[in-house]
Enzyme design. Structure first.
Site, short mmCIF file in Angstrom:
data_model
loop_
_atom_site.label_atom_id
_atom_site.label_comp_id
_atom_site.label_asym_id
_atom_site.label_seq_id
_atom_site.Cartn_x
_atom_site.Cartn_y
_atom_site.Cartn_z
N ASP A 81 11.52 39.49 7.39
CA ASP A 81 12.97 38.90 7.29
C ASP A 81 13.95 39.61 6.53
O ASP A 81 14.89 39.39 6.60
CB ASP A 81 12.64 37.57 6.54
CG ASP A 81 11.72 36.74 7.53
OD1 ASP A 81 11.19 35.48 6.97
OD2 ASP A 81 11.74 36.87 8.63
N LYS B 24 11.81 23.39 18.95
CA LYS B 24 10.98 23.04 17.53
C LYS B 24 11.52 21.65 16.99
O LYS B 24 12.70 21.34 17.03
CB LYS B 24 11.10 24.01 16.56
CG LYS B 24 10.61 25.53 16.93
CD LYS B 24 11.04 26.50 15.72
CE LYS B 24 10.58 27.98 16.47
NZ LYS B 24 11.44 28.90 15.44
N TYR C 192 5.92 21.98 12.16
CA TYR C 192 6.52 22.21 13.59
C TYR C 192 5.75 21.66 14.58
O TYR C 192 4.69 22.34 14.92
CB TYR C 192 6.89 23.71 13.79
CG TYR C 192 7.25 24.45 12.77
CD1 TYR C 192 6.41 24.90 11.56
CD2 TYR C 192 8.52 24.85 12.97
CE1 TYR C 192 6.89 25.86 10.72
CE2 TYR C 192 8.99 25.97 11.71
CZ TYR C 192 8.22 26.23 10.86
OH TYR C 192 8.56 27.19 9.86
N ARG D 37 12.15 31.53 4.81
CA ARG D 37 11.36 32.10 6.15
C ARG D 37 12.68 31.89 7.34
O ARG D 37 13.08 30.75 7.39
CB ARG D 37 10.33 30.90 6.24
CG ARG D 37 9.26 31.13 5.24
CD ARG D 37 7.87 30.06 5.62
NE ARG D 37 7.02 30.01 4.72
CZ ARG D 37 5.81 30.76 4.90
NH1 ARG D 37 5.50 31.22 5.99
NH2 ARG D 37 4.87 30.82 3.93
N HIS E 151 14.30 32.95 12.79
CA HIS E 151 13.49 33.47 13.79
C HIS E 151 13.68 32.75 15.27
O HIS E 151 14.33 31.69 15.29
CB HIS E 151 12.00 33.19 13.64
CG HIS E 151 11.34 33.93 12.20
ND1 HIS E 151 10.40 33.47 11.70
CD2 HIS E 151 11.89 34.70 11.54
CE1 HIS E 151 10.11 34.22 10.60
NE2 HIS E 151 11.15 35.28 10.52
N HIS F 204 16.10 29.59 14.10
CA HIS F 204 15.73 28.77 12.82
C HIS F 204 15.15 29.51 11.76
O HIS F 204 14.50 30.40 11.54
CB HIS F 204 14.42 27.79 13.43
CG HIS F 204 13.92 27.01 12.53
ND1 HIS F 204 12.50 27.02 11.93
CD2 HIS F 204 14.38 26.01 11.83
CE1 HIS F 204 12.51 25.97 10.93
NE2 HIS F 204 13.38 25.42 10.74
N ARG G 27 0.99 -1.41 0.04
CA ARG G 27 -0.19 -0.03 0.02
C ARG G 27 0.84 1.41 0.03
O ARG G 27 0.35 2.38 -0.48
CB ARG G 27 -0.82 0.15 1.37
CG ARG G 27 -1.78 -1.08 1.43
CD ARG G 27 -2.62 -1.11 2.83
NE ARG G 27 -1.23 -1.31 3.90
CZ ARG G 27 -1.50 -1.30 5.02
NH1 ARG G 27 -2.41 -1.01 5.55
NH2 ARG G 27 -0.38 -1.49 6.03
C1 LIG Z 1 5.14 31.72 14.39
C2 LIG Z 1 3.76 31.78 14.51
C3 LIG Z 1 3.17 32.84 13.66
N1 LIG Z 1 1.93 33.22 13.87
C4 LIG Z 1 1.32 34.27 12.82
C5 LIG Z 1 2.00 35.38 12.97
C6 LIG Z 1 1.79 36.12 11.59
O1 LIG Z 1 0.76 36.69 11.65
C7 LIG Z 1 1.65 34.85 10.92
C8 LIG Z 1 2.98 34.33 9.83
O2 LIG Z 1 3.98 34.66 10.94
P1 LIG Z 1 5.45 34.61 10.34
O3 LIG Z 1 5.46 35.53 9.03
O4 LIG Z 1 6.29 34.82 11.39
O5 LIG Z 1 5.59 32.95 9.84
P2 LIG Z 1 7.04 32.39 9.19
O6 LIG Z 1 7.89 33.37 8.47
O7 LIG Z 1 6.60 31.07 8.67
O8 LIG Z 1 7.93 32.12 10.86
C9 LIG Z 1 7.72 30.86 11.12
O9 LIG Z 1 8.96 30.16 10.51
C10 LIG Z 1 10.17 30.09 10.99
C11 LIG Z 1 11.04 29.42 10.08
C12 LIG Z 1 10.14 29.82 12.29
O10 LIG Z 1 10.97 28.78 12.86
C13 LIG Z 1 8.99 29.95 13.14
O11 LIG Z 1 8.05 28.73 13.44
C14 LIG Z 1 8.02 30.89 12.52
O12 LIG Z 1 8.73 32.17 13.02
O13 LIG Z 1 1.42 33.70 11.58
C15 LIG Z 1 1.17 32.57 14.97
O14 LIG Z 1 -0.22 32.95 15.04
N2 LIG Z 1 1.55 31.44 15.68
C16 LIG Z 1 3.06 31.28 15.53
O15 LIG Z 1 3.45 30.37 16.23
#
Ligand SMILES: Cc1cn([C@H]2C[C@H](O)[C@@H](COP(=O)(O)OP(=O)(O)O[C@H]3O[C@H](C)C(=O)[C@H](O)[C@H]3O)O2)c(=O)[nH]c1=O
Length: 176
Positions: free
Chosen positions: A168, A72, A132, A59, A62, A119, A23
């Site tokens: 970023d 994480k 994550y 991404r 952070h 990360h 499968r």
């Molecule tokens: C991280 C996070 C974000 N948010 C909200 C905040 C923003 O409105 C939206 C997008 O967040 P952000 O632009 O920070 O998403 P990424 O750029 O993918 O950030 C992530 O990617 C990098 C690589 C990481 O290690 C973290 O897990 C995280 O920071 O989701 C949430 O509501 N909860 C959360 O845990």
């Protein structure tokens, strides 16, 4: 599960042992007992999923400011990513050093990143999905970041990013 320490103490690469049949396959990707046997965090309170459409989307980098630090466990559920962790622990002998691993839908490898690390990842294919397990509740006010191309880190990304958030793009350099 298969556990291998990386060149940064505390960061682990975790493999799985899929059982294949006609499968497809089945693999255990998380086990409290096996995490505990290796002294790793196993209490996670959130799971997040990010999707990146374009190849070479970046991404990160952070991290959450104390006391909102996060452990994480990162996996690539679709496509492939080049996943990076940076040691931000001031007293660590690997302070500001980075390590990277290619996580893919096919290799099912995960990167375990403890508190005190930044990360980030670069997608290597289109339509990437990254999951994550996170050990702390998200606190937006504690969100911090580093520039992916900060000379103080010297991260050897495999390609030039094609897409990233303005947030970023504009993190401050460590040199200030
Ligand atoms: C991280 C996070 C974000 N948010 C909200 C905040 C923003 O409105 C939206 C997008 O967040 P952000 O632009 O920070 O998403 P990424 O750029 O993918 O950030 C992530 O990617 C990098 C690589 C990481 O290690 C973290 O897990 C995280 O920071 O989701 C949430 O509501 N909860 C959360 O845990």
């Amino acid at each position: 599960m298969l556990f291998a320490q990386t060149d940064l103490e505390g960061v682990w690469l975790i493999g799985s042992c899929p059982v294949a049949d006609e499968r497809g396959s089945f693999a255990r990707t998380f086990c409290v007992d096996e995490m505990e046997q290796h002294g790793l965090e196993h209490h996670f309170v959130q799971h997040s999923l990010s999707r990146s459409r374009q190849r070479h989307t970046l991404r990160g980098l952070h991290f959450q400011e104390e006391p909102h630090g996060e452990v994480k466990l990162v996996s690539c559920l679709k496509g492939a990513i080049w996943d990076v962790a940076v040691d931000l622990r001031p007293r660590s002998h690997t302070y500001l050093r980075w390590t990277a691993a290619e996580l893919t839908e096919q290799n099912m490898r995960q990167l375990y990143i403890p508190e005190g690390f930044a990360h980030g990842f670069l997608s290597l294919t289109e339509d990437v999905a990254v999951g994550y397990l996170i050990s702390a509740r998200y606190e937006q006010a504690a969100s911090r970041g580093l520039r992916y191309d900060d000379p103080a880190l010297g991260i050897d990304w495999p390609a030039t990013p094609s897409a990233m958030s303005d947030k970023d793009r504009n993190w401050p350099l460590l040199s200030g």
